[in-house]
Scaffold this active site. Sequence first.
Site, PDB file in Angstrom:
ATOM      1  N   ILE A   1       0.812  -1.227   0.000  1.00 31.13           N
ATOM      2  CA  ILE A   1       0.000   0.000   0.000  1.00 31.13           C
ATOM      3  C   ILE A   1       0.841   1.271   0.000  1.00 31.13           C
ATOM      4  O   ILE A   1       0.313   2.359  -0.177  1.00 31.13           O
ATOM      5  CB  ILE A   1      -0.979   0.026   1.201  1.00 31.13           C
TER       6      ILE A   1
ATOM      7  N   ASP B   1       8.197  16.400   9.866  1.00 27.15           N
ATOM      8  CA  ASP B   1       8.102  15.895   8.481  1.00 27.15           C
ATOM      9  C   ASP B   1       6.645  15.618   8.111  1.00 27.15           C
ATOM     10  O   ASP B   1       6.330  14.599   7.511  1.00 27.15           O
ATOM     11  CB  ASP B   1       8.943  14.620   8.342  1.00 27.15           C
TER      12      ASP B   1
END
Length: 367
Positions: free
Chosen positions: A60, A220
């Site tokens: 995924i 991030d």
Amino acid sequence: MPDFTPNTHTWSRLKAALSVACEDADLSDAEKVYAECGQQHPLLWEECILPHRMKRCVKIGEGTFGEVFSTVNTSGDTVALKIIPVEGSEIVNGEDQKTFGEILHEIIISKELSSLKEKQQNQTHSFIGLRDLHCVRGCYPPDFLNAWDRFDQQKGSENDRPDFFENDQLFIILEFEFGGIDLENSNGTMASLVVAKSILHQVTAALAVAEEELQFEHRDLHWGNVLVKTTKLKTWSFLLNGVTHSVETKGVLVRIIDYSLSRLAIDDLTVSCDISKDEELFMGQGDYQFDIYRLMRQENGNNWSNFHPHTNVLWLHYLCSKLLSMKYRGPGGRGAKDTREELTRFYDNVLQYSSATEALKNCPMFQ
């Protein structure tokens, strides 16, 4: 390298904080990782991921760190497996493999943020739940390689096909709850900007909770690291400094992922990643995301161990710009124009706040 070389005293305090029974504080990084996994040594792949679970795996996602697959756990729930090669000499996806010391940083932060759902004062479910943790040895299993090939055929992979690892290669497998689809891949699928406003509210609340409990900076939080999944729940609650608040979900729940650059403090011990010498990270062009790394460095003077919660605000500013630029399925009814104006005002004003906590408390959009 992470800023994480605990001495005996701080390591034992950290062990207490992480509730890992461990008498001997003078452990190697490898032994610390095995202890976190509840193992004495690396296991075989099939001892950790039973064959029927391997057969059901689907790739995924990916990153330079490695691969992400979904499968089912023993209860039949869908889970995500983040598989990271460690300690080997082979270059993977153009990068050196992480060391045990570096992966320890991510394990500890994943555990701490996952356990925020159980805290008494500052509580949130919006950080991805860590269900299990393994260290395995051996070649990549055929079922995972087949899943890797299917992903490559359908979407195209930027990673090296992981078929070159030898029998002695070590991997860390982080088993997370399934958090949904990332924002980047949700472009064009979400109903309206009203959903975007809820997403921003949920992310801000989660960051505020983690700031207050753990002096957390994500560092991030690009749109690939915010997952969304549909929900029937109308509202979603969190605790901030002992007070319960709720957010209207508008049909989606947020899960924040990927703490490889993150920073937090447990008692007086800082767990952070020193990226001061990672010049490549600060040289990116072509998206506001790359500016954020440079702005963070500007604000912290390239010292990555101290707490600078305004970095969370920088990422909220970035996420707002992404949410405003995304496509939505419907116009969103009469409120859509108002919502766009609200989000635009948020974008124009959020940088004045010193932290996600301050933004949550004072930003008009969240009142």
